[in-house]
Design a protein around this motif. Structure first.
Motif, PDB file in Angstrom:
ATOM      1  N   ILE A  19       9.450  -6.649   3.517  1.00 46.29           N
ATOM      2  CA  ILE A  19       8.110  -7.145   3.261  1.00 46.29           C
ATOM      3  C   ILE A  19       8.073  -7.851   1.915  1.00 46.29           C
ATOM      4  O   ILE A  19       8.664  -7.391   0.955  1.00 46.29           O
ATOM      5  CB  ILE A  19       7.082  -5.985   3.318  1.00 46.29           C
ATOM      6  CG1 ILE A  19       5.663  -6.501   3.184  1.00 46.29           C
ATOM      7  CG2 ILE A  19       7.376  -4.932   2.285  1.00 46.29           C
ATOM      8  CD1 ILE A  19       4.621  -5.476   3.537  1.00 46.29           C
ATOM      9  N   LEU A  21       5.711  -8.542  -0.818  1.00 50.53           N
ATOM     10  CA  LEU A  21       4.396  -8.151  -1.323  1.00 50.53           C
ATOM     11  C   LEU A  21       3.647  -9.328  -1.937  1.00 50.53           C
ATOM     12  O   LEU A  21       2.416  -9.344  -1.954  1.00 50.53           O
ATOM     13  CB  LEU A  21       4.529  -7.013  -2.350  1.00 50.53           C
ATOM     14  CG  LEU A  21       4.997  -5.679  -1.792  1.00 50.53           C
ATOM     15  CD1 LEU A  21       5.171  -4.659  -2.911  1.00 50.53           C
ATOM     16  CD2 LEU A  21       4.025  -5.150  -0.752  1.00 50.53           C
ATOM     17  N   LEU A  24       1.282 -10.981   0.577  1.00 48.12           N
ATOM     18  CA  LEU A  24       0.225 -10.190   1.214  1.00 48.12           C
ATOM     19  C   LEU A  24      -1.145 -10.513   0.637  1.00 48.12           C
ATOM     20  O   LEU A  24      -1.288 -10.758  -0.560  1.00 48.12           O
ATOM     21  CB  LEU A  24       0.491  -8.692   1.034  1.00 48.12           C
ATOM     22  CG  LEU A  24       1.645  -8.094   1.815  1.00 48.12           C
ATOM     23  CD1 LEU A  24       1.760  -6.608   1.507  1.00 48.12           C
ATOM     24  CD2 LEU A  24       1.449  -8.294   3.299  1.00 48.12           C
ATOM     25  N   ASP A  25      -2.128 -10.475   1.478  1.00 49.20           N
ATOM     26  CA  ASP A  25      -3.522 -10.614   1.060  1.00 49.20           C
ATOM     27  C   ASP A  25      -4.058  -9.200   0.877  1.00 49.20           C
ATOM     28  O   ASP A  25      -4.455  -8.552   1.838  1.00 49.20           O
ATOM     29  CB  ASP A  25      -4.315 -11.366   2.125  1.00 49.20           C
ATOM     30  CG  ASP A  25      -5.794 -11.459   1.815  1.00 49.20           C
ATOM     31  OD1 ASP A  25      -6.226 -11.015   0.724  1.00 49.20           O
ATOM     32  OD2 ASP A  25      -6.534 -11.968   2.671  1.00 49.20           O
ATOM     33  N   PHE A  26      -4.024  -8.693  -0.344  1.00 44.00           N
ATOM     34  CA  PHE A  26      -4.397  -7.305  -0.597  1.00 44.00           C
ATOM     35  C   PHE A  26      -5.871  -7.019  -0.325  1.00 44.00           C
ATOM     36  O   PHE A  26      -6.254  -5.887  -0.120  1.00 44.00           O
ATOM     37  CB  PHE A  26      -4.026  -6.886  -2.021  1.00 44.00           C
ATOM     38  CG  PHE A  26      -2.558  -6.679  -2.195  1.00 44.00           C
ATOM     39  CD1 PHE A  26      -1.945  -5.550  -1.702  1.00 44.00           C
ATOM     40  CD2 PHE A  26      -1.778  -7.640  -2.817  1.00 44.00           C
ATOM     41  CE1 PHE A  26      -0.582  -5.358  -1.839  1.00 44.00           C
ATOM     42  CE2 PHE A  26      -0.416  -7.464  -2.958  1.00 44.00           C
ATOM     43  CZ  PHE A  26       0.194  -6.313  -2.468  1.00 44.00           C
ATOM     44  N   SER A  27      -6.695  -8.062  -0.292  1.00 41.02           N
ATOM     45  CA  SER A  27      -8.105  -7.838   0.038  1.00 41.02           C
ATOM     46  C   SER A  27      -8.303  -7.637   1.535  1.00 41.02           C
ATOM     47  O   SER A  27      -9.360  -7.205   1.968  1.00 41.02           O
ATOM     48  CB  SER A  27      -8.956  -9.009  -0.449  1.00 41.02           C
ATOM     49  OG  SER A  27      -8.587 -10.194   0.255  1.00 41.02           O
ATOM     50  N   ASN A  28      -7.275  -7.966   2.325  1.00 39.31           N
ATOM     51  CA  ASN A  28      -7.362  -7.832   3.776  1.00 39.31           C
ATOM     52  C   ASN A  28      -6.065  -7.211   4.309  1.00 39.31           C
ATOM     53  O   ASN A  28      -5.494  -7.687   5.281  1.00 39.31           O
ATOM     54  CB  ASN A  28      -7.619  -9.205   4.408  1.00 39.31           C
ATOM     55  CG  ASN A  28      -7.931  -9.102   5.873  1.00 39.31           C
ATOM     56  OD1 ASN A  28      -8.450  -8.095   6.349  1.00 39.31           O
ATOM     57  ND2 ASN A  28      -7.589 -10.129   6.623  1.00 39.31           N
ATOM     58  N   CYS A  29      -5.601  -6.158   3.652  1.00 40.93           N
ATOM     59  CA  CYS A  29      -4.324  -5.541   3.987  1.00 40.93           C
ATOM     60  C   CYS A  29      -4.473  -4.638   5.213  1.00 40.93           C
ATOM     61  O   CYS A  29      -5.246  -3.678   5.192  1.00 40.93           O
ATOM     62  CB  CYS A  29      -3.818  -4.726   2.806  1.00 40.93           C
ATOM     63  SG  CYS A  29      -2.285  -3.851   3.129  1.00 40.93           S
ATOM     64  N   VAL A  31      -2.450  -2.414   6.459  1.00 41.13           N
ATOM     65  CA  VAL A  31      -1.983  -1.044   6.223  1.00 41.13           C
ATOM     66  C   VAL A  31      -3.048  -0.247   5.482  1.00 41.13           C
ATOM     67  O   VAL A  31      -3.408   0.859   5.883  1.00 41.13           O
ATOM     68  CB  VAL A  31      -0.648  -1.043   5.444  1.00 41.13           C
ATOM     69  CG1 VAL A  31      -0.220   0.372   5.112  1.00 41.13           C
ATOM     70  CG2 VAL A  31       0.422  -1.751   6.260  1.00 41.13           C
ATOM     71  N   ARG A  32      -3.573  -0.795   4.405  1.00 45.55           N
ATOM     72  CA  ARG A  32      -4.644  -0.101   3.659  1.00 45.55           C
ATOM     73  C   ARG A  32      -5.846   0.160   4.559  1.00 45.55           C
ATOM     74  O   ARG A  32      -6.433   1.232   4.542  1.00 45.55           O
ATOM     75  CB  ARG A  32      -5.101  -0.944   2.478  1.00 45.55           C
ATOM     76  CG  ARG A  32      -4.213  -0.912   1.305  1.00 45.55           C
ATOM     77  CD  ARG A  32      -4.842  -1.745   0.216  1.00 45.55           C
ATOM     78  NE  ARG A  32      -4.037  -1.754  -0.977  1.00 45.55           N
ATOM     79  CZ  ARG A  32      -4.357  -2.446  -2.047  1.00 45.55           C
ATOM     80  NH1 ARG A  32      -5.439  -3.197  -2.075  1.00 45.55           N
ATOM     81  NH2 ARG A  32      -3.586  -2.406  -3.108  1.00 45.55           N
ATOM     82  N   ASP A  33      -6.222  -0.875   5.308  1.00 47.12           N
ATOM     83  CA  ASP A  33      -7.400  -0.777   6.162  1.00 47.12           C
ATOM     84  C   ASP A  33      -7.266   0.370   7.161  1.00 47.12           C
ATOM     85  O   ASP A  33      -8.185   1.165   7.340  1.00 47.12           O
ATOM     86  CB  ASP A  33      -7.606  -2.111   6.896  1.00 47.12           C
ATOM     87  CG  ASP A  33      -8.837  -2.110   7.775  1.00 47.12           C
ATOM     88  OD1 ASP A  33      -9.882  -1.578   7.345  1.00 47.12           O
ATOM     89  OD2 ASP A  33      -8.756  -2.629   8.894  1.00 47.12           O
TER      90      ASP A  33
END
Length: 138
Positions: A19, A21, A24-29, A31-33
């Motif tokens: 991956i 990093l 990645l779009d951390f505001s639309n992740c 995995v986090r979501d």
């Protein structure tokens, strides 16, 4: 934020994941979501119970006695909203409600079960590591 994680150099057995990093779009992740909902204290326990069979609300309350009625209701709603479980109302007096895992929930549980098995097998080792760390800091 531009970090690159390359797991090809030393992958864990059976794991193939590379991956970037930085891309990645951390505001639309994703995995986090998704982890935000299934990583909760009660979600995992409820998915574990419902993976075995459907349960009525009262049965779930008895199965997990330290969960409050409010928290059980909220967690079931959250899991239903995510599509992991479904709620069926039966036309009895008073109406009875049963919860069951959906196909999406079953596919999630197949992966989650690996983590649950790992946690049970390694809980003592993790607790020992914590104790060593805490002792070293004193």
């Amino acid at each position: 934020m531009s970090a690159v994680v390359n797991l090809k150099s030393k992958p864990a057995p059976g794991i193939r994941r590379e991956i970037d990093l930085g891309s990645l779009d951390f505001s639309n992740c994703p995995v986090r979501d998704m982890m935000q909902k299934i990583g909760g204290k009660w979600s995992t326990l409820l998915l574990e119970a419902l993976a075995a069979r459907p349960y009525r609300f009262g049965e779930l309350r008895r199965k997990i006695p330290d969960i409050s009625q409010r928290m059980l209701t909220q967690t079931l709603r959250d899991l239903e909203r995510e599509g992991y479980i479904e709620r069926q109302v039966f036309p009895t007096k008073p109406p009875s409600v049963e919860y069951r895992v959906t196909e999406l929930g079953r596919s999630l549980y197949a992966t989650l079960a690996l983590l649950l098995n790992w946690a049970e097998a390694n809980h003592d080792a993790v607790r020992d590591a914590r104790a060593r760390f805490d002792t070293a800091e004193d």
